[in-house]
Motif scaffolding. Sequence first.
Motif, mmCIF file in Angstrom:
data_model
loop_
_atom_site.group_PDB
_atom_site.id
_atom_site.type_symbol
_atom_site.label_atom_id
_atom_site.label_comp_id
_atom_site.label_asym_id
_atom_site.label_seq_id
_atom_site.Cartn_x
_atom_site.Cartn_y
_atom_site.Cartn_z
ATOM 1 N N ASN A 67 4.002 20.649 -7.214
ATOM 2 C CA ASN A 67 2.746 21.411 -7.192
ATOM 3 C C ASN A 67 1.679 20.715 -8.038
ATOM 4 N N ASN A 68 2.095 20.187 -9.172
ATOM 5 C CA ASN A 68 1.138 19.500 -10.052
ATOM 6 C C ASN A 68 0.665 18.176 -9.460
ATOM 7 N N ILE A 69 1.535 17.491 -8.758
ATOM 8 C CA ILE A 69 1.099 16.257 -8.095
ATOM 9 C C ILE A 69 -0.024 16.578 -7.122
ATOM 10 N N LYS A 70 0.171 17.592 -6.312
ATOM 11 C CA LYS A 70 -0.859 17.985 -5.350
ATOM 12 C C LYS A 70 -2.124 18.447 -6.067
ATOM 13 N N TYR A 111 -3.315 17.811 -9.161
ATOM 14 C CA TYR A 111 -4.071 16.752 -9.837
ATOM 15 C C TYR A 111 -4.617 15.715 -8.847
ATOM 16 N N ARG A 112 -3.920 15.511 -7.739
ATOM 17 C CA ARG A 112 -4.467 14.639 -6.698
ATOM 18 C C ARG A 112 -5.770 15.233 -6.164
ATOM 19 N N GLU A 113 -5.749 16.524 -5.873
ATOM 20 C CA GLU A 113 -6.950 17.193 -5.363
ATOM 21 C C GLU A 113 -8.050 17.229 -6.416
ATOM 22 N N GLN A 114 -7.692 17.422 -7.681
ATOM 23 C CA GLN A 114 -8.681 17.412 -8.760
ATOM 24 C C GLN A 114 -9.376 16.053 -8.876
ATOM 25 N N ASN A 115 -8.671 15.009 -8.489
ATOM 26 C CA ASN A 115 -9.222 13.655 -8.521
ATOM 27 C C ASN A 115 -9.876 13.274 -7.191
ATOM 28 N N ASN A 116 -9.996 14.239 -6.297
ATOM 29 C CA ASN A 116 -10.618 14.020 -4.982
ATOM 30 C C ASN A 116 -9.989 12.855 -4.217
ATOM 31 N N LEU A 117 -8.676 12.761 -4.308
ATOM 32 C CA LEU A 117 -7.949 11.740 -3.561
ATOM 33 C C LEU A 117 -7.224 12.405 -2.398
ATOM 34 N N SER A 118 -7.275 11.774 -1.250
ATOM 35 C CA SER A 118 -6.498 12.258 -0.111
ATOM 36 C C SER A 118 -5.052 11.809 -0.287
ATOM 37 N N GLY A 123 1.733 2.456 -2.856
ATOM 38 C CA GLY A 123 2.536 1.591 -2.002
ATOM 39 C C GLY A 123 3.560 2.368 -1.209
ATOM 40 N N LYS A 124 3.236 3.617 -0.910
ATOM 41 C CA LYS A 124 4.106 4.504 -0.123
ATOM 42 C C LYS A 124 3.369 4.896 1.153
ATOM 43 N N THR A 125 4.059 5.602 2.031
ATOM 44 C CA THR A 125 3.417 6.083 3.244
ATOM 45 C C THR A 125 2.772 7.449 2.990
ATOM 46 N N LYS A 126 1.810 7.792 3.835
ATOM 47 C CA LYS A 126 1.187 9.113 3.740
ATOM 48 C C LYS A 126 2.244 10.193 3.955
ATOM 49 N N LYS A 127 3.167 9.952 4.874
ATOM 50 C CA LYS A 127 4.242 10.916 5.149
ATOM 51 C C LYS A 127 5.088 11.155 3.900
ATOM 52 N N PHE A 128 5.311 10.116 3.105
ATOM 53 C CA PHE A 128 6.060 10.263 1.856
ATOM 54 C C PHE A 128 5.353 11.255 0.936
ATOM 55 N N ILE A 129 4.027 11.107 0.789
ATOM 56 C CA ILE A 129 3.258 12.003 -0.081
ATOM 57 C C ILE A 129 3.274 13.423 0.481
ATOM 58 N N GLU A 130 3.106 13.561 1.786
ATOM 59 C CA GLU A 130 3.170 14.885 2.418
ATOM 60 C C GLU A 130 4.504 15.550 2.110
ATOM 61 N N ILE A 184 6.595 9.470 -11.010
ATOM 62 C CA ILE A 184 5.678 10.400 -11.674
ATOM 63 C C ILE A 184 4.785 9.646 -12.658
ATOM 64 N N GLU A 185 5.347 8.675 -13.355
ATOM 65 C CA GLU A 185 4.542 7.870 -14.275
ATOM 66 C C GLU A 185 3.457 7.101 -13.520
ATOM 67 N N ASN A 186 3.811 6.513 -12.397
ATOM 68 C CA ASN A 186 2.824 5.776 -11.600
ATOM 69 C C ASN A 186 1.726 6.695 -11.089
ATOM 70 N N ILE A 187 2.095 7.887 -10.662
ATOM 71 C CA ILE A 187 1.100 8.860 -10.205
ATOM 72 C C ILE A 187 0.205 9.271 -11.367
ATOM 73 N N SER A 188 0.793 9.469 -12.538
ATOM 74 C CA SER A 188 -0.007 9.871 -13.702
ATOM 75 C C SER A 188 -1.017 8.788 -14.077
ATOM 76 N N ILE A 189 -0.631 7.531 -13.937
ATOM 77 C CA ILE A 189 -1.545 6.417 -14.228
ATOM 78 C C ILE A 189 -2.675 6.388 -13.204
ATOM 79 N N ILE A 190 -2.316 6.500 -11.934
ATOM 80 C CA ILE A 190 -3.326 6.477 -10.868
ATOM 81 C C ILE A 190 -4.315 7.622 -11.031
#
Length: 79
Positions: free
Chosen positions: A14-17, A19-26, A35-42, A58-64
């Motif tokens: 839930n937090n990944i989604k 914070y991704r939305e808070q950063n206006n990232l699709s 370096g993953k597929t969109k389906k992986f994120i979905e 999670i660390e890589n997502i937090s950095i991004i």
Amino acid sequence: MSDKNCKLKTIVTNNIKYYREQNNLSQEELSVRLGKTKKFIENLEQEKYKKEPTLVLIENISIILNVPIVKFFTERKSD
């Protein structure tokens, strides 16, 4: 998987989604940066990903997203 693990997985995904939305990232933009597929994120955000997200992921997502990693493990109050 124990109930605690299921709850933690839900909090993290839930937090990944969130914070991704808070950063206006699709999902696609995040997937490219990871370096993953969109389906992986979905699947990750919808908890359809069979495995629990790794700390490295999670660390890589937090950095991004420029969000402290601890925030992904913290249950947010409903908005």
